[in-house]
Write a protein that holds these residues in place. Structure first.
Motif, short mmCIF file in Angstrom:
data_model
loop_
_atom_site.label_atom_id
_atom_site.label_comp_id
_atom_site.label_asym_id
_atom_site.label_seq_id
_atom_site.Cartn_x
_atom_site.Cartn_y
_atom_site.Cartn_z
N GLY A 130 0.75 -1.24 0.00
CA GLY A 130 0.00 0.00 0.00
C GLY A 130 0.78 1.29 0.00
N VAL A 131 2.10 1.22 -0.27
CA VAL A 131 2.88 2.47 -0.23
C VAL A 131 3.41 2.87 -1.61
CG1 VAL A 131 3.53 2.24 2.18
CG2 VAL A 131 4.97 1.18 0.43
N ARG A 132 3.10 2.11 -2.61
CA ARG A 132 3.44 2.49 -3.99
C ARG A 132 2.17 2.36 -4.82
NH1 ARG A 132 4.58 -0.58 -8.63
NH2 ARG A 132 5.79 0.55 -10.22
N GLU A 133 1.87 3.42 -5.58
CA GLU A 133 0.66 3.40 -6.40
C GLU A 133 0.97 2.80 -7.76
OE1 GLU A 133 -2.70 6.44 -8.30
OE2 GLU A 133 -1.01 7.23 -7.14
N LEU A 134 0.20 1.81 -8.13
CA LEU A 134 0.30 1.24 -9.47
C LEU A 134 -0.62 2.02 -10.39
CD1 LEU A 134 1.44 -1.07 -11.25
CD2 LEU A 134 -0.60 -2.38 -10.66
N VAL A 135 -0.05 2.71 -11.36
CA VAL A 135 -0.84 3.55 -12.25
C VAL A 135 -1.44 2.69 -13.36
CG1 VAL A 135 -0.81 5.52 -13.83
CG2 VAL A 135 0.61 5.55 -11.76
N ILE A 136 -2.76 2.53 -13.33
CA ILE A 136 -3.48 1.84 -14.40
C ILE A 136 -4.51 2.82 -14.94
CG2 ILE A 136 -4.88 -0.14 -15.08
CD1 ILE A 136 -3.76 -1.71 -12.79
N PRO A 137 -4.25 3.41 -16.11
CA PRO A 137 -5.17 4.41 -16.67
C PRO A 137 -6.56 3.83 -16.92
CG PRO A 137 -3.05 4.44 -17.81
CD PRO A 137 -3.07 3.21 -16.96
N PRO A 138 -7.58 4.68 -17.02
CA PRO A 138 -8.96 4.20 -17.14
C PRO A 138 -9.20 3.24 -18.30
CG PRO A 138 -8.94 6.55 -16.66
CD PRO A 138 -7.51 6.15 -16.89
N ARG A 139 -8.66 3.56 -19.49
CA ARG A 139 -8.93 2.68 -20.63
C ARG A 139 -8.27 1.32 -20.42
NH1 ARG A 139 -12.47 0.63 -23.71
NH2 ARG A 139 -11.70 -0.11 -25.75
N ALA A 140 -7.03 1.32 -19.93
CA ALA A 140 -6.35 0.05 -19.65
C ALA A 140 -7.11 -0.73 -18.59
CB ALA A 140 -4.92 0.32 -19.19
N ALA A 141 -7.63 -0.05 -17.58
CA ALA A 141 -8.40 -0.72 -16.54
C ALA A 141 -9.66 -1.37 -17.11
CB ALA A 141 -8.76 0.26 -15.43
N ALA A 142 -10.29 -0.69 -18.06
CA ALA A 142 -11.52 -1.22 -18.65
C ALA A 142 -11.26 -2.47 -19.49
CB ALA A 142 -12.18 -0.14 -19.50
N LEU A 143 -10.06 -2.57 -20.06
CA LEU A 143 -9.73 -3.72 -20.91
C LEU A 143 -9.14 -4.89 -20.14
CD1 LEU A 143 -8.10 -1.74 -23.87
CD2 LEU A 143 -10.36 -2.85 -23.85
N ARG A 144 -8.92 -4.69 -18.86
CA ARG A 144 -8.25 -5.66 -18.01
C ARG A 144 -9.04 -6.96 -17.92
NH1 ARG A 144 -6.57 -3.35 -12.12
NH2 ARG A 144 -5.67 -5.19 -11.15
N ALA A 145 -8.31 -8.08 -17.91
CA ALA A 145 -8.93 -9.40 -17.78
C ALA A 145 -8.22 -10.15 -16.66
CB ALA A 145 -8.83 -10.17 -19.10
N PRO A 146 -8.47 -9.78 -15.38
CA PRO A 146 -7.74 -10.40 -14.27
C PRO A 146 -7.98 -11.89 -14.18
CG PRO A 146 -9.61 -9.12 -13.47
CD PRO A 146 -9.48 -8.82 -14.92
N LEU A 147 -6.91 -12.61 -13.96
CA LEU A 147 -6.99 -14.06 -13.90
C LEU A 147 -6.16 -14.58 -12.73
CD1 LEU A 147 -6.49 -14.60 -17.72
CD2 LEU A 147 -8.58 -15.16 -16.49
N GLY A 148 -6.67 -14.40 -11.53
CA GLY A 148 -5.99 -14.90 -10.35
C GLY A 148 -4.60 -14.31 -10.20
N ASN A 149 -3.59 -15.18 -10.21
CA ASN A 149 -2.21 -14.73 -10.02
C ASN A 149 -1.70 -13.89 -11.18
OD1 ASN A 149 -2.03 -15.99 -7.56
ND2 ASN A 149 -1.15 -17.87 -8.39
N LEU A 150 -2.43 -13.85 -12.29
CA LEU A 150 -1.99 -13.06 -13.44
C LEU A 150 -2.61 -11.66 -13.45
CD1 LEU A 150 -1.95 -15.59 -16.43
CD2 LEU A 150 -0.05 -14.78 -15.03
N ASP A 151 -3.24 -11.28 -12.37
CA ASP A 151 -3.82 -9.94 -12.32
C ASP A 151 -2.74 -8.91 -11.99
OD1 ASP A 151 -5.70 -7.91 -12.20
OD2 ASP A 151 -6.16 -8.27 -10.09
N PRO A 152 -2.56 -7.84 -12.78
CA PRO A 152 -3.37 -7.47 -13.95
C PRO A 152 -2.86 -8.15 -15.23
CG PRO A 152 -1.80 -5.73 -13.48
CD PRO A 152 -1.61 -6.76 -12.41
N ALA A 153 -3.80 -8.48 -16.08
CA ALA A 153 -3.49 -9.08 -17.38
C ALA A 153 -4.49 -8.57 -18.40
CB ALA A 153 -3.53 -10.61 -17.30
#
Length: 241
Positions: A130-153
């Protein structure tokens, strides 16, 4: 049982990796009662024995090894440092944050490449705690297909769009990996296009981002877009250099 624990802990330092790994699995099977003796032994083990011990700590999911894992962040062995960082995050050892930050600063001061495994482990540990922010822009977040240990993917069909979106938000893509998803069998690493890049870290950040984007897009163009393929992406923010 105490004698058996001591024997198995000693075997983690065996000349044979097979003997050491057998001892590791035996210790995991014995459960949390092995922890006190194993924690005491870790500073005196060789690098391979310490890696086996970290595997035991991770498998038992007990926070008691936190202090000894923090100590391993100062190991002379880069893989031990990497695995210790991963274990601290996995065990949610929040008090490790200052030591992880110090370890990451030492990593950067050594001039190591940011896509080195140790650097990636330290960044993810700081992110998970919780002390480093992972920047995932809105469009990339919308296309994300999280798969367990492969999140983000992301599906490889969207890989180029995600790379452009990350770059547009000041994120430098260091590499990506391709995985094949098989129903009920999990994810399997699949060889990518074989296009690697190494960017001059002395360049202005905007130039680094642009060059990483262009190389990543070239690799994405050469990547299979089958529906059962996803990609995991490694990227950094300016604050990570």
């Amino acid at each position: 049982m105490d004698g058996t624990i001591a024997q198995r802990v000693g075997e983690l330092d065996a000349d044979s990796s097979e003997v050491a790994e057998d001892a590791q699995h035996a210790l995991i099977a014995m459960g949390p009662e092995v922890l006190d003796e194993l924690i005491a032994a870790v500073p005196h083990l060789g690098a391979f024995g310490q890696l086996c011990a970290i595997e035991v700590f991770t498998a038992l999911k007990d926070p008691r090894p936190g202090d000894v894992l923090i100590g391993l962040l100062d190991s002379e062995n880069a893989t031990v440092r990497q695995w210790a960082a991963e274990a601290l995050a996995g065990l949610e050892i929040q008090r490790a944050v200052p030591d992880l930050q110090r370890a990451y600063e030492a990593f950067r001061q050594r001039g190591e490449a940011p896509d080195d495994s140790e650097g990636e482990a330290l960044r993810w540990a700081l992110t998970d705690l919780g002390v480093r922010e992972l920047v995932i822009p809105p469009r990339a977040a919308a296309l994300r297909a999280p798969l367990g240990n492969l999140d983000p993917a992301w599906p490889t069909a969207h890989l180029a769009e995600v790379i452009r979106d990350l770059a547009a938000h000041g994120q430098a893509v260091l590499y990506f990996q391709v995985w094949q998803i098989k129903p009920n069998n999990g994810a399997f690493w699949r060889r990518g296009p074989g296009i690697d890049w190494d960017i001059d870290r002395q360049l202005p950040w905007a130039r680094i981002v642009a060059e990483c984007r262009d190389w990543a897009l070239l690799a994405a163009e050469a990547t299979d877009k089958a529906p059962d393929l996803v990609a995991t992406i490694c990227w950094i923010d300016a604050s990570d250099l």
